[in-house]
Structures are given as C-alpha cells and as structure tokens.
Design a protein around this motif. Structure first.
Motif, PDB file in Angstrom:
ATOM      1  N   LEU A  99       0.791  -1.233   0.000  1.00  4.21           N
ATOM      2  CA  LEU A  99       0.000   0.000   0.000  1.00  4.21           C
ATOM      3  C   LEU A  99       0.825   1.286   0.000  1.00  4.21           C
ATOM      4  CD1 LEU A  99      -2.521  -1.182   2.739  1.00  4.21           C
ATOM      5  CD2 LEU A  99      -2.909  -1.151   0.263  1.00  4.21           C
ATOM      6  N   CYS A 100       2.070   1.198   0.447  1.00  2.81           N
ATOM      7  CA  CYS A 100       2.826   2.430   0.685  1.00  2.81           C
ATOM      8  C   CYS A 100       4.201   2.449   0.016  1.00  2.81           C
ATOM      9  CB  CYS A 100       3.005   2.634   2.189  1.00  2.81           C
ATOM     10  SG  CYS A 100       1.460   2.640   3.123  1.00  2.81           S
ATOM     11  N   SER A 101       4.404   1.592  -0.962  1.00  2.00           N
ATOM     12  CA  SER A 101       5.731   1.492  -1.581  1.00  2.00           C
ATOM     13  C   SER A 101       6.157   2.783  -2.280  1.00  2.00           C
ATOM     14  CB  SER A 101       5.792   0.321  -2.551  1.00  2.00           C
ATOM     15  OG  SER A 101       4.851   0.495  -3.598  1.00  2.00           O
ATOM     16  N   ALA A 102       5.210   3.593  -2.710  1.00  2.00           N
ATOM     17  CA  ALA A 102       5.549   4.838  -3.408  1.00  2.00           C
ATOM     18  C   ALA A 102       5.737   6.010  -2.444  1.00  2.00           C
ATOM     19  CB  ALA A 102       4.455   5.177  -4.419  1.00  2.00           C
ATOM     20  N   VAL A 103       5.537   5.761  -1.159  1.00  2.00           N
ATOM     21  CA  VAL A 103       5.624   6.830  -0.170  1.00  2.00           C
ATOM     22  C   VAL A 103       7.056   6.933   0.355  1.00  2.00           C
ATOM     23  CG1 VAL A 103       4.794   7.601   2.090  1.00  2.00           C
ATOM     24  CG2 VAL A 103       3.213   6.505   0.488  1.00  2.00           C
ATOM     25  N   GLU A 104       7.581   8.153   0.374  1.00  2.00           N
ATOM     26  CA  GLU A 104       8.921   8.392   0.896  1.00  2.00           C
ATOM     27  C   GLU A 104       8.894   8.297   2.423  1.00  2.00           C
ATOM     28  OE1 GLU A 104      12.315  11.905   0.955  1.00  2.00           O
ATOM     29  OE2 GLU A 104      10.493  12.196  -0.212  1.00  2.00           O
ATOM     30  N   ALA A 105       9.845   7.582   2.978  1.00  2.00           N
ATOM     31  CA  ALA A 105       9.927   7.432   4.433  1.00  2.00           C
ATOM     32  C   ALA A 105      10.333   8.746   5.081  1.00  2.00           C
ATOM     33  CB  ALA A 105      10.923   6.338   4.782  1.00  2.00           C
ATOM     34  N   GLY A 106       9.859   8.944   6.289  1.00  2.00           N
ATOM     35  CA  GLY A 106      10.237  10.118   7.072  1.00  2.00           C
ATOM     36  C   GLY A 106       9.077  11.043   7.332  1.00  2.00           C
ATOM     37  N   GLU A 107       9.192  11.787   8.434  1.00  2.00           N
ATOM     38  CA  GLU A 107       8.204  12.785   8.824  1.00  2.00           C
ATOM     39  C   GLU A 107       6.796  12.216   8.950  1.00  2.00           C
ATOM     40  OE1 GLU A 107       8.611  16.228   6.307  1.00  2.00           O
ATOM     41  OE2 GLU A 107      10.756  16.376   6.729  1.00  2.00           O
ATOM     42  N   GLY A 108       6.689  10.946   9.320  1.00  2.00           N
ATOM     43  CA  GLY A 108       5.398  10.326   9.571  1.00  2.00           C
ATOM     44  C   GLY A 108       4.621   9.926   8.339  1.00  2.00           C
ATOM     45  N   ARG A 109       5.242  10.020   7.161  1.00  2.00           N
ATOM     46  CA  ARG A 109       4.508   9.729   5.916  1.00  2.00           C
ATOM     47  C   ARG A 109       4.070   8.269   5.823  1.00  2.00           C
ATOM     48  NH1 ARG A 109       8.109  13.927   3.945  1.00  2.00           N
ATOM     49  NH2 ARG A 109       9.776  12.391   3.787  1.00  2.00           N
ATOM     50  N   LEU A 110       4.924   7.333   6.238  1.00  5.37           N
ATOM     51  CA  LEU A 110       4.531   5.917   6.166  1.00  5.37           C
ATOM     52  C   LEU A 110       3.397   5.618   7.142  1.00  5.37           C
ATOM     53  CD1 LEU A 110       7.992   4.170   5.776  1.00  5.37           C
ATOM     54  CD2 LEU A 110       6.210   4.438   4.041  1.00  5.37           C
ATOM     55  N   LEU A 111       3.464   6.171   8.326  1.00  2.00           N
ATOM     56  CA  LEU A 111       2.387   5.981   9.292  1.00  2.00           C
ATOM     57  C   LEU A 111       1.091   6.578   8.751  1.00  2.00           C
ATOM     58  CD1 LEU A 111       1.324   5.051  12.008  1.00  2.00           C
ATOM     59  CD2 LEU A 111       2.152   7.213  12.979  1.00  2.00           C
ATOM     60  N   ASN A 112       1.165   7.758   8.151  1.00  2.00           N
ATOM     61  CA  ASN A 112      -0.032   8.365   7.559  1.00  2.00           C
ATOM     62  C   ASN A 112      -0.588   7.498   6.437  1.00  2.00           C
ATOM     63  OD1 ASN A 112      -0.038  10.553   9.274  1.00  2.00           O
ATOM     64  ND2 ASN A 112       1.173  11.828   7.905  1.00  2.00           N
ATOM     65  N   CYS A 113       0.294   6.886   5.656  1.00  2.00           N
ATOM     66  CA  CYS A 113      -0.156   5.996   4.586  1.00  2.00           C
ATOM     67  C   CYS A 113      -0.915   4.806   5.174  1.00  2.00           C
ATOM     68  CB  CYS A 113       1.033   5.522   3.754  1.00  2.00           C
ATOM     69  SG  CYS A 113       0.573   4.339   2.468  1.00  2.00           S
ATOM     70  N   LEU A 114      -0.372   4.224   6.224  1.00  2.00           N
ATOM     71  CA  LEU A 114      -1.059   3.096   6.867  1.00  2.00           C
ATOM     72  C   LEU A 114      -2.423   3.535   7.396  1.00  2.00           C
ATOM     73  CD1 LEU A 114       1.871   1.364   8.804  1.00  2.00           C
ATOM     74  CD2 LEU A 114       0.743   0.557   6.715  1.00  2.00           C
ATOM     75  N   LYS A 115      -2.462   4.693   8.030  1.00  2.00           N
ATOM     76  CA  LYS A 115      -3.732   5.190   8.568  1.00  2.00           C
ATOM     77  C   LYS A 115      -4.729   5.486   7.447  1.00  2.00           C
ATOM     78  CE  LYS A 115      -1.994   7.037  12.895  1.00  2.00           C
ATOM     79  NZ  LYS A 115      -1.767   8.222  13.727  1.00  2.00           N
ATOM     80  N   ASP A 116      -4.245   6.038   6.336  1.00  2.00           N
ATOM     81  CA  ASP A 116      -5.120   6.341   5.201  1.00  2.00           C
ATOM     82  C   ASP A 116      -5.698   5.078   4.567  1.00  2.00           C
ATOM     83  OD1 ASP A 116      -4.624   9.025   5.558  1.00  2.00           O
ATOM     84  OD2 ASP A 116      -3.177   9.180   3.904  1.00  2.00           O
ATOM     85  N   ASN A 117      -5.000   3.964   4.735  1.00  2.59           N
ATOM     86  CA  ASN A 117      -5.423   2.690   4.146  1.00  2.59           C
ATOM     87  C   ASN A 117      -5.863   1.694   5.213  1.00  2.59           C
ATOM     88  OD1 ASN A 117      -4.722   2.890   1.148  1.00  2.59           O
ATOM     89  ND2 ASN A 117      -2.875   3.663   2.143  1.00  2.59           N
ATOM     90  N   GLU A 118      -6.322   2.208   6.339  1.00  2.00           N
ATOM     91  CA  GLU A 118      -6.663   1.358   7.484  1.00  2.00           C
ATOM     92  C   GLU A 118      -7.617   0.213   7.125  1.00  2.00           C
ATOM     93  OE1 GLU A 118      -8.288   1.696  12.062  1.00  2.00           O
ATOM     94  OE2 GLU A 118      -8.347   3.466  10.776  1.00  2.00           O
ATOM     95  N   ALA A 119      -8.588   0.482   6.299  1.00  2.00           N
ATOM     96  CA  ALA A 119      -9.578  -0.544   5.946  1.00  2.00           C
ATOM     97  C   ALA A 119      -8.942  -1.730   5.236  1.00  2.00           C
ATOM     98  CB  ALA A 119     -10.673   0.055   5.065  1.00  2.00           C
ATOM     99  N   GLN A 120      -7.795  -1.515   4.591  1.00  2.00           N
ATOM    100  CA  GLN A 120      -7.138  -2.578   3.828  1.00  2.00           C
ATOM    101  C   GLN A 120      -6.007  -3.260   4.597  1.00  2.00           C
ATOM    102  OE1 GLN A 120      -6.208  -1.232  -0.263  1.00  2.00           O
ATOM    103  NE2 GLN A 120      -7.280   0.641   0.333  1.00  2.00           N
TER     104      GLN A 120
END
Length: 136
Positions: A99-120
């Motif tokens: 779900l988050c392979s295109a997201v750059e790590a750092g500044e909480g971006r990966l955590l935000n990606c996980l939260k944005d895709n919580e249903a999945q």
C-alpha cells in the motif's frame, strides 16, 4: 562511555523515522535534567544535529547525577521507541510494501499511509499499531 554512543545512534534513528512528539519528549528529558550543564558548558553551541549531546559528551566527567540519570532515561525511552517501531515495521511489512511502496519514508509519511489505508490493513498490522498506541 558506551551508553553515549548507543544514545546518539538511537537518537539519530528515532529522529529520522520516529514520532515527533516522542522525540520532543526525549529531548525535553535531557534538556530539563541537564539544564545546568547545558547552560554552563554548552550555551554557545547551536542546537541540532547532535551538537548539544556532543558537548555534553565532551564534558561527561563534569555531569551531575541528575544529568546522567536524564541521559539514561532518554536512552531507555529511545530504546522503547525503536522496539515499538521495529515491531510495527515487522507486523506491517506486507502492507507497507503493498500500500505504501511509493511513499517516501520520514516525517510520519509511512504511518499516515497506513492510517489512510486502514480498511485494507492486515489484522496483525492493525493490532501492532494499536499495541504501540499509533492508531487513531
């Protein structure tokens, strides 16, 4: 001063990938506990990039017990934070890749990606986020 080396390495890791509030709490622990030493020995040091910690290290033979305890406590907080991040990274590895392979790590971006895709998210990832207090 093996503890200092560990503290500095873990601080860099946490600040690079961790929770901003947690990092601020750890910095506050050192700032409050070593206030006298920072004012006495490090007042001319520009904060950031570990410079104040390096200054304290350079004056390690002059640190009060309170300051030494604060550094120990901060190191313990960092260890807990790293363990929590490692746990979440392991449990959410597949979700991060999918779900988050295109997201750059750092500044909480990966955590935000996980939260944005919580249903999945896989149940194990959701549980890990909940276990370490990162769920909303």
């Amino acid at each position: 001063m093996k503890a200092w080396s560990i503290f500095i390495v873990v601080a860099i890791i946490l600040l690079a990938c961790g929770n901003r509030l947690q990092a601020e709490s750890i910095v506050d622990t050192v700032a409050k506990g070593c206030n006298k030493e920072i004012k006495t020995y490090c007042s001319q040091v520009t904060p950031g990039e570990g410079r104040v910690l390096s200054c304290l290290y350079a004056h390690s033979d002059k640190l009060s017990g309170q300051c030494e305890w604060s550094l120990y406590d901060a190191a313990a907080q960092l260890e807990r934070a790293i363990n929590a991040l490692t746990y979440v990274a392991n449990e959410c590895e597949q979700d991060l890749e999918t779900l988050c392979s295109a997201v750059e790590a750092g500044e909480g971006r990966l955590l935000n990606c996980l939260k944005d895709n919580e249903a999945q998210l896989a149940d194990r990832c959701k549980q890990a986020l909940s276990d370490v207090g990162l769920e909303e």
